[in-house]
Design a protein around this motif. Structure first.
Motif, PDB file in Angstrom:
ATOM      1  N   UNK A 263       0.762  -1.042  -0.110  1.00  0.00           N
ATOM      2  CA  UNK A 263       0.019   0.129  -0.096  1.00  0.00           C
ATOM      3  C   UNK A 263       0.735   1.393  -0.054  1.00  0.00           C
ATOM      4  N   UNK A 264       1.888   1.352   0.684  1.00  0.00           N
ATOM      5  CA  UNK A 264       2.951   2.444   0.813  1.00  0.00           C
ATOM      6  C   UNK A 264       3.482   2.578  -0.467  1.00  0.00           C
ATOM      7  N   UNK A 265       3.876   1.461  -1.168  1.00  0.00           N
ATOM      8  CA  UNK A 265       4.530   1.728  -2.653  1.00  0.00           C
ATOM      9  C   UNK A 265       3.368   2.386  -3.559  1.00  0.00           C
ATOM     10  N   UNK A 266       2.199   1.931  -3.488  1.00  0.00           N
ATOM     11  CA  UNK A 266       0.893   2.537  -4.127  1.00  0.00           C
ATOM     12  C   UNK A 266       1.169   4.001  -3.890  1.00  0.00           C
ATOM     13  N   UNK A 267       0.918   4.364  -2.782  1.00  0.00           N
ATOM     14  CA  UNK A 267       0.865   5.786  -2.464  1.00  0.00           C
ATOM     15  C   UNK A 267       1.950   6.670  -2.841  1.00  0.00           C
ATOM     16  N   UNK A 268       3.121   6.074  -2.817  1.00  0.00           N
ATOM     17  CA  UNK A 268       4.199   6.857  -2.977  1.00  0.00           C
ATOM     18  C   UNK A 268       4.330   7.039  -4.444  1.00  0.00           C
ATOM     19  N   UNK A 269       3.787   6.111  -5.390  1.00  0.00           N
ATOM     20  CA  UNK A 269       3.862   6.365  -6.767  1.00  0.00           C
ATOM     21  C   UNK A 269       2.707   7.207  -7.073  1.00  0.00           C
ATOM     22  N   UNK A 270       1.886   7.444  -6.348  1.00  0.00           N
ATOM     23  CA  UNK A 270       0.495   8.396  -6.842  1.00  0.00           C
ATOM     24  C   UNK A 270       1.063   9.812  -6.369  1.00  0.00           C
ATOM     25  N   UNK A 271       1.924  10.162  -5.481  1.00  0.00           N
ATOM     26  CA  UNK A 271       2.357  11.300  -5.066  1.00  0.00           C
ATOM     27  C   UNK A 271       3.574  11.922  -5.533  1.00  0.00           C
ATOM     28  N   UNK A 272       4.030  10.805  -6.416  1.00  0.00           N
ATOM     29  CA  UNK A 272       5.398  10.940  -6.782  1.00  0.00           C
ATOM     30  C   UNK A 272       5.420  12.302  -7.763  1.00  0.00           C
ATOM     31  N   UNK A 273       4.444  12.511  -8.442  1.00  0.00           N
ATOM     32  CA  UNK A 273       4.555  13.512  -9.795  1.00  0.00           C
ATOM     33  C   UNK A 273       4.299  14.893  -9.171  1.00  0.00           C
ATOM     34  N   UNK A 274       3.180  14.963  -8.339  1.00  0.00           N
ATOM     35  CA  UNK A 274       2.649  16.396  -7.998  1.00  0.00           C
ATOM     36  C   UNK A 274       2.999  16.762  -6.293  1.00  0.00           C
ATOM     37  N   UNK A 275       3.076  15.583  -5.717  1.00  0.00           N
ATOM     38  CA  UNK A 275       3.393  15.730  -4.210  1.00  0.00           C
ATOM     39  C   UNK A 275       1.997  15.727  -3.505  1.00  0.00           C
ATOM     40  N   UNK A 276       0.918  15.274  -4.253  1.00  0.00           N
ATOM     41  CA  UNK A 276      -0.290  15.329  -3.369  1.00  0.00           C
ATOM     42  C   UNK A 276      -1.340  14.489  -4.227  1.00  0.00           C
ATOM     43  N   UNK A 277      -2.294  14.136  -3.348  1.00  0.00           N
ATOM     44  CA  UNK A 277      -3.381  13.329  -3.829  1.00  0.00           C
ATOM     45  C   UNK A 277      -4.415  13.983  -4.563  1.00  0.00           C
ATOM     46  N   UNK A 278      -5.464  13.545  -5.148  1.00  0.00           N
ATOM     47  CA  UNK A 278      -6.387  14.521  -5.982  1.00  0.00           C
ATOM     48  C   UNK A 278      -7.862  13.617  -5.704  1.00  0.00           C
ATOM     49  N   UNK A 279      -8.701  14.616  -6.148  1.00  0.00           N
ATOM     50  CA  UNK A 279     -10.001  13.801  -5.582  1.00  0.00           C
ATOM     51  C   UNK A 279     -11.121  14.753  -6.615  1.00  0.00           C
ATOM     52  N   UNK A 280     -11.967  14.173  -6.912  1.00  0.00           N
ATOM     53  CA  UNK A 280     -13.105  14.722  -7.880  1.00  0.00           C
ATOM     54  C   UNK A 280     -14.559  14.546  -7.200  1.00  0.00           C
TER      55      UNK A 280
END
Length: 422
Positions: A263-280
């Motif tokens: 799970x941490x690997x997934x989160x790290x990959x998601x925030x790698x580009x912009x530094x934050x998570x997104x939602x819509x």
């Protein structure tokens, strides 16, 4: 968690109406509900924040008290009494009871997220052992046959609710592995929401719940909650042992530690580009998700050390002040939890004194290590804080929220393993 913590009142209301995985969004971010910082009416009653507490009162109060305790601030007795006064005779908590003097009945919408958050907060501040004990007994009584918990009693288990309850158990020195139903522990249930590394999308992530077709879909909020839950952590935790960057590794049946790493690997990959998570929400364009990003910081630090959360932490320090000021107590608490997990000074968080800002949203604390700019006056605060010691009894998405609404509420779990004397 998916509610845990940042959902708007409107979204929460919709969730309550459809009765789905209703979780006042801790993960959704009860902190996302607009909540002014001025104590005003709320402060006079002991409640933190001025926004309508209908969907997140207990959640935000619990996070506020827990955050104060985490930074060495002794909360106002009035604030603690407000929270304890919300408990039903069964031991459960609802998001908010307008008339605590009126007994809870079948129409009172109690839930596991509010209850688990209250347990962590009241255990931390001490002196409420009877309230905590009663709440824990209720949580155990509504455990599902798969070992997990849903947002509402008897509802299908979800990753967020199961994780926040694991946090409550761990915080009160109760081994989650020994809390079983039909031979299944909370960890057994939690691992059923973990996506395998072979998935093309969302590898290693956690799902909130299976969709209507039984498929697991990656959910960032559920993943942050799942990582902490798999590690047996609560809303408040310190950085874990420094390790190499997490990688997703499948096994016939991954251990909970490996599931946390996945799970941490997934989160790290998601925030790698912009530094934050997104939602819509509602088809709108993607927006930065501050609350879930704060939860991700806690999860990444807990799993592999503070350095693993450096990028999203830096983004929060630069961008989260306005969000927190608009969202209120739970948002400030989530940022304090992120600072604590990474060893960052919450009194100088990107130029913001989070402790002073949180204290200003409710009744002034009794004392403790409060910054000069914090509100400290409270006519009820002269009493000594209830004594904490090791003689007490041994025993988290504030709310799991509907995946459909994409609401997340930041998890955060209390790593304080101290017994409290009632």
């Amino acid at each position: 968690m998916n509610v845990r913590r940042r959902s708007s009142a409107a979204a929460l209301a919709a969730i309550a109406v459809i009765g789905a995985a209703a979780a006042p969004a801790v993960a959704a971010d009860p902190s996302s509900s607009p909540s002014a910082s001025a104590p005003a009416k709320s402060g006079s009653t002991g409640l933190y924040g001025t926004a309508d507490p209908q969907y997140d009162g207990v959640w935000r109060q619990s996070l506020a008290l827990l955050a104060q305790d985490t930074v060495g601030v002794v909360p106002s007795p009035k604030a603690v009494d407000w929270l304890t006064g919300q408990q039903c005779d069964s031991g459960a908590f609802a998001p908010f009871r307008a008339d605590p003097a009126k007994a809870c009945d079948a129409k009172t919408m109690v839930d596991t997220n509010s209850t688990a958050a209250a347990v962590q907060a009241l255990w931390a501040v001490g002196g409420r052992g009877d309230v905590v004990d009663s709440a824990l007994k209720w949580l155990k009584s509504v455990q599902n046959e798969d070992g997990g918990w849903g947002y509402t009693p008897g509802g299908p288990s979800d990753a967020n609710s199961t994780s926040v309850v694991i946090g409550a158990l761990s915080a009160t020195e109760t081994d989650p592995e020994k809390v079983v139903k039909d031979g299944k522990s909370p960890y057994d249930a939690l691992l059923t929401f973990a996506l395998p590394c072979a998935e093309d999308e969302g590898a290693g992530a956690f799902a909130f719940q299976p969709d209507k077709d039984g498929k697991l879909l990656a959910n960032a909020d559920a993943t942050a909650a799942g990582v902490l839950g798999a590690l047996g952590k609560g809303l408040v935790t310190e950085a874990g042992t420094k390790s190499a960057a997490a990688t997703c590794a499948d096994a016939k049946k991954p251990t909970r530690e490996q599931a946390a790493a996945n799970g941490a690997a997934h989160l790290a990959a998601v925030v790698a580009e912009k530094g934050h998570l997104t939602s819509a929400l509602g088809g709108s364009a993607d927006q930065p998700d501050y609350g879930n990003t704060a939860d991700a910081v806690v999860a990444l630090a807990a799993q592999g050390g503070a350095d693993k959360a450096a990028k999203p932490l830096a983004w929060l320090e630069k961008n989260a002040a306005t969000w927190a000021a608009q969202s209120g107590p739970a948002a400030y608490a989530q940022l304090i939890f992120a600072a604590h997990a990474t060893g960052t000074d919450p009194r100088a968080f990107g130029g913001t004194d989070l402790v002073a800002a949180l204290n200003a949203t409710g009744p002034g604390p009794q004392g403790g290590k409060v910054s000069d700019s914090a509100t400290t006056g409270d006519e009820d605060g002269a009493k000594e804080n209830d004594e904490k010691d090791d003689s007490g009894f041994g025993v988290w998405w504030f709310v799991g929220v509907c995946l459909v609404f994409g609401i997340g509420v930041g998890f955060l779990l209390s790593g304080r393993n101290r017994k409290r004397q009632p």
